[in-house]
Design an enzyme around this catalytic site. Structure first.
Site, PDB file in Angstrom:
ATOM      1  N   ASP A  68       0.810  -1.222   0.000  1.00  0.00           N
ATOM      2  CA  ASP A  68       0.000   0.000   0.000  1.00  0.00           C
ATOM      3  C   ASP A  68       0.842   1.271   0.000  1.00  0.00           C
ATOM      4  O   ASP A  68       2.061   1.228   0.175  1.00  0.00           O
ATOM      5  CB  ASP A  68      -0.974   0.004   1.202  1.00  0.00           C
ATOM      6  N   ASP A 135      -7.797  -2.295  14.217  1.00  0.00           N
ATOM      7  CA  ASP A 135      -9.199  -2.481  13.813  1.00  0.00           C
ATOM      8  C   ASP A 135      -9.384  -3.710  12.915  1.00  0.00           C
ATOM      9  O   ASP A 135     -10.437  -3.893  12.312  1.00  0.00           O
ATOM     10  CB  ASP A 135      -9.729  -1.217  13.116  1.00  0.00           C
ATOM     11  N   HIS A 137      -7.596  -4.439  10.155  1.00  0.00           N
ATOM     12  CA  HIS A 137      -7.252  -4.307   8.732  1.00  0.00           C
ATOM     13  C   HIS A 137      -5.981  -5.072   8.403  1.00  0.00           C
ATOM     14  O   HIS A 137      -5.113  -5.254   9.246  1.00  0.00           O
ATOM     15  CB  HIS A 137      -7.158  -2.832   8.291  1.00  0.00           C
ATOM     16  N   GLU A 142      -9.852  -1.772   5.249  1.00  0.00           N
ATOM     17  CA  GLU A 142     -10.487  -1.442   6.522  1.00  0.00           C
ATOM     18  C   GLU A 142     -11.786  -2.237   6.696  1.00  0.00           C
ATOM     19  O   GLU A 142     -12.299  -2.818   5.725  1.00  0.00           O
ATOM     20  CB  GLU A 142     -10.793   0.065   6.561  1.00  0.00           C
TER      21      GLU A 142
HETATM   22  C1  F6R Z   1       1.366  -1.419   6.114  1.00  0.00           C
HETATM   23  C2  F6R Z   1       0.069  -2.054   6.239  1.00  0.00           C
HETATM   24  C3  F6R Z   1      -0.740  -1.997   7.500  1.00  0.00           C
HETATM   25  C4  F6R Z   1       0.081  -2.261   8.756  1.00  0.00           C
HETATM   26  C5  F6R Z   1      -0.812  -2.171   9.981  1.00  0.00           C
HETATM   27  C6  F6R Z   1      -0.023  -2.379  11.257  1.00  0.00           C
HETATM   28  O1  F6R Z   1       1.905  -1.625   4.831  1.00  0.00           O
HETATM   29  O2  F6R Z   1      -0.362  -2.619   5.290  1.00  0.00           O
HETATM   30  O3  F6R Z   1      -1.772  -2.943   7.421  1.00  0.00           O
HETATM   31  O4  F6R Z   1       0.653  -3.541   8.671  1.00  0.00           O
HETATM   32  O5  F6R Z   1      -1.420  -0.923  10.015  1.00  0.00           O
HETATM   33  O6  F6R Z   1       0.901  -1.345  11.395  1.00  0.00           O
HETATM   34  P1  F6R Z   1       2.060  -1.399  12.484  1.00  0.00           P
HETATM   35  O7  F6R Z   1       2.952  -2.541  12.100  1.00  0.00           O
HETATM   36  O8  F6R Z   1       2.775  -0.073  12.364  1.00  0.00           O
HETATM   37  O9  F6R Z   1       1.406  -1.605  13.800  1.00  0.00           O
END
Ligand code: F6R
Length: 241
Positions: A68, A135, A137, A142
């Protein structure tokens, strides 16, 4: 199918995730790697850099696809995922920039999404690295995002923007309101998945993913249908299992 591994601290979690990655790197010739950003995979990338320096493992012929990118940040913004990947991995291994794919969060977003999915579809991702949002995701899919989604633009929830404000001087207003993300169906095509989660704020999402009902309310629960997911957790993230 989930294989769940629980470790005592972040370094051990990262070393365990690297074991899964290493097996793919050792057994497949030039595997295509699906990569994530955020705090969770930083230790894994450190292990990959260490391994590259110590063993001389080459990434010259390896392709990568990131999950992403924020919409609206220039590629060279300090918090773009393009910058993140260069600062945490690409600058320290021998991968050529033309082998690196990170979605484009600028210009014609719809066309960028279509082109990214088309390119991704030409390849079989051997291993996809994932984190998980508090959440539920995965990538930036989301809650409510359809299970058959492919690369698309997704508005970020208030929760995700709050969680990520730590990267933007603690100011939620600086966090972009949407992102370009691989879809849930895109992620499910990967042959193998390694998902990393640490910290108490991930415990509910981890529970929902593994033990909860399969529902778009917890996008990660789609992984219940994947044949090969290794989940590497610390005690706090595993607390509700
Ligand atoms: C990042 C991504 C997100 C993160 C998620 C957890 O490329 O796709 O899904 O993996 O938001 O983020 P952290 O690891 O910072 O807690």
């Amino acid at each position: 199918m989930f294989k769940v591994i629980v470790k005592d601290n972040y370094d051990e979690v990262s070393a365990e995730a690297f074991k899964v990655m290493k097996e793919v790197l050792d057994t497949e010739e030039n595997p295509v790697l699906g990569l994530a950003t955020g705090s969770s995979p930083v230790g894994l990338y450190k292990e990959m850099i260490r391994d590259h320096k110590e063993t001389g493992r080459s990434y010259k012929n390896i392709l990568t696809f990131n999950l992403d990118e924020y919409v609206g940040l220039p590629r060279d913004h300090r918090e773009s995922y393009w910058t993140f990947m260069h600062q945490n991995l690409f600058n320290y291994i021998d991968i050529p920039d033309e082998n690196v794919h990170v979605p484009l969060g600028n210009g014609d977003i719809e066309e960028n999404c279509r082109a990214y999915e088309e390119e991704l579809k030409k390849h079989q991702v051997a291993i996809q690295v994932l984190g998980i949002g508090s959440d539920g995701h995965i990538a930036f899919n989301e809650p409510g995002c359809p299970f058959d989604s492919v690369t698309h633009e997704m508005p970020l929830t208030e929760q995700t923007r709050k969680d990520n404000a730590r990267f933007f001087d603690g100011d939620i207003n600086q966090v972009p309101v949407s992102a370009v993300t691989m879809g849930l169906a895109s992620i499910m095509r990967a042959k193998k998945i390694v998902l990393i989660a640490t910290g108490a704020n991930k415990a509910d999402a981890v529970y929902g993913m593994i033990k909860g009902e399969k529902t778009t309310d917890c996008p990660a629960s789609i992984l219940q249908d994947h044949p090969d997911v290794t989940v590497v957790l610390d005690q706090a993230a595993a607390a509700k299992l």
